[in-house]
Enzyme design. Structure first.
Site, PDB file in Angstrom:
ATOM      1  CB  SER A  36      -0.964  -0.049   1.203  1.00  0.00           C
ATOM      2  OG  SER A  36      -1.967   0.922   1.103  1.00  0.00           O
ATOM      3  CG  HIS A  55      -5.747  -2.560   0.356  1.00  0.00           C
ATOM      4  ND1 HIS A  55      -4.974  -2.258  -0.743  1.00  0.00           N
ATOM      5  CD2 HIS A  55      -5.163  -1.927   1.411  1.00  0.00           C
ATOM      6  CE1 HIS A  55      -3.977  -1.462  -0.377  1.00  0.00           C
ATOM      7  NE2 HIS A  55      -4.067  -1.254   0.921  1.00  0.00           N
TER       8      HIS A  55
END
Length: 376
Positions: free
Chosen positions: A215, A358
Site C-alpha cells: 500500500s 486490500h
C-alpha cells in the site's frame, strides 16, 4: 463526498496518452543503453523527484549501529533477533532509528535479506511481526534473513507529526522546498540506512536483497529503489495511486484524493496535478523503468478497485519495455489485463492478482517467493 466522485467505470476512463519512455525532452530517440542511462533515465528521475515524491537527501556525516541481541522473542527456536539502533549524525544533529532483524539460526552461508517497510499500527502485545503481513517464521524456514522498521522511527505517518523525525532532526531545510522531502521519501531514507547495516553484516548477503512495501509503503519502496541501486528485487503490493497504478487513468483513488487525504506523503509540487492528471509530464510506468534492469514485482487484489489493479498491471506492462528494449530482458506481459490468467513471471519481472480485498497476505508472499526463488 470523495467516495461519491470516484470512478470505477472502465468506460469513463480517459483515453490514455502516456509520455514516451524512449523520446527525450529534446526529441531525441532513445535506442541504446548508453542513451537511456545518460539522457532519458536522469530526465525521468528528475521529473519524479521534482513533481511527485520530492528529494531523498543522501548527505550525512556518520552512521553507527548499536546492536542488542535478544533470545527471548516469538521466533526464538529458529531465529536470532537483533534490535538495532541506527544512529545518523549530520553536523551537530543526530537521529536514531530502530531496525529489527531476524537471522536464521541454521545457515551455512550469509543469508539473503528481505526488508519490509512497515506502516501498520504497532501490536498492543509488543510483538514485532504480524502474521501474514510479515511472515517471519516462514521466511526464516525458507533460508531468508528478514528485517523491518516502522515508519514512526523516521517520519510518523501523520499529517501534523510527519516532520517529527529526520525532517526536523537532520534535514530542516527540506521543509520549505516545493520538491522537499516528505514522508514517503523519509521512509525510503530509512530503508537506505537499513541497507547500510546489511552491507557490513557478515551473516547477511546484501547482494541478494529484497525491498517490500504494501500500500503506502509500496509507493515508498518503488521510489526508494529508483534512488538506491543496492536493492536487487523490489516488491510493491497493491500500491495504487502514486505507486504502481497509472495516474492518468483517473480510476479509483486519484491524485486529488490522495493529496487531500495524505498531504504529507508527496512533494508540494504534486498538488499541481490535483484533478489535472492530463498535465503530468510523466506517469507511473516510468517508475519500474527507472529500476531496470533490477527485478521488479507488482501485485494486486481483485476487490481492491481503489488501487486500480488494471492500472497497476498496465504500468508494469508498459514500463517493461525498458527491460526488453534497452536491457534485453524478457517481458512476460504478452496478454491484456482482461485475458490475464494466473501469475506472470520472468527472470526479472513479475505480477499476480489474487481474490480478495486490500492487504498483504501469506498468499501474496508465497506467490512472490516463487518469483524470488527462481532468480536465486
Amino acid at each position: 463526498m470523495a467516495q461519491s466522485q470516484v470512478n470505477y467505470d472502465e468506460s469513463k476512463v480517459p483515453a490514455l496518452h502516456l509520455p514516451s519512455l524512449f523520446i527525450s525532452e529534446k526529441g531525441e530517440v532513445i535506442d541504446s543503453r548508453e542513451k537511456w542511462e545518460a539522457i532519458r533515465k536522469p530526465e525521468i528521475f528528475r521529473l519524479f523527484q521534482t513533481e511527485v515524491y520530492g528529494q531523498i537527501p543522501k548527505d550525512f556525516d556518520e552512521v553507527s549501529f548499536e546492536v542488542t541481541k535478544s533470545s527471548n522473542h516469538q521466533f526464538d527456536l529458529i531465529a536470532n533477533l537483533e534490535e538495532v539502533d541506527i544512529k545518523i549524525r549530520r553536523g551537530e544533529n543526530t537521529h536514531i532509528m530502530r531496525l529489527n532483524v531476524f537471522l536464521p539460526k541454521e545457515m551455512d552461508e550469509p543469508a539473503p535479506i528481505i526488508l519490509l517497510i512497515n506502516h501498520r499500527q504497532k501490536a498492543e502485545d509488543g510483538s514485532l511481526a504480524e502474521e501474514g503481513y510479515w511472515p517471519v517464521a516462514e521466511l526464516i524456514q525458507k533460508g531468508f534473513a528478514t528485517a523491518s522498521f516502522h515508519a514512526e522511527t523516521v517520519a510518523p505517518d501523520d499529517i501534523k507529526r510527519f516532520s517529527d523525525g529526520i525532517l526536523t532532526n537532520l534535514y530542516p531545510e527540506q521543509q520549505d522546498k516545493k520538491d522537499g522531502l516528505k514522508a514517503l521519501g523519509a521512509w525510503g531514507w530509512g530503508a537506505m540506512r537499513a541497507m547500510d547495516y546489511f552491507e557490513q553484516h557478515e551473516a547477511i548477503n546484501a547482494k541478494k536483497s529484497v525491498l517490500v512495501g504494501h500500500s503506502r509503503s509500496g509507493k515508498s519502496a518503488l521510489w526508494t529503489s529508483a534512488n538506491d541501486p543496492r536493492w536487487a528485487i523490489t516488491y510493491a503490493n497493491e500500491s495504487g495511486c502514486g505507486g504502481a497504478a497509472l495516474s492518468k487513468r483517473k480510476f479509483g483513488e486519484t491524485v486529488e484524493i490522495i493529496n487531500n487525504a495524505f498531504p504529507h506523503w508527496f512533494a508540494e509540487n504534486f498538488k499541481k496535478y490535483n484533478d489535472a492528471e492530463e498535465s503530468l509530464p510523466l506517469d507511473q510506468h516510468m517508475l519500474p523503468a527507472l529500476i531496470a534492469p533490477r527485478a521488479v514485482y507488482f501485485a494486486s487484489s481483485k476487490d481492491d478497485q481503489w488501487a486500480d489493479p488494471k492500472g497497476e498491471y498496465l504500468s508494469l506492462q508498459i514500463g517493461s519495455q525498458v527491460f526488453s528494449r534497452i536491457y534485453d530482458r524478457e517481458s512476460p506481459f504478452k496478454t491484456s489485463f482482461e485475458e490475464l490468467k494466473g501469475t506472470v513471471h520472468s527472470k526479472t519481472l513479475g505480477y499476480h492478482i489474487r481474490e480478495g480485498e486490500h492487504g498483504l497476505t501469506w498468499e501474496d508472499w508465497s506467490i512472490f517467493l516463487e518469483f524470488v526463488e527462481q532468480i536465486w
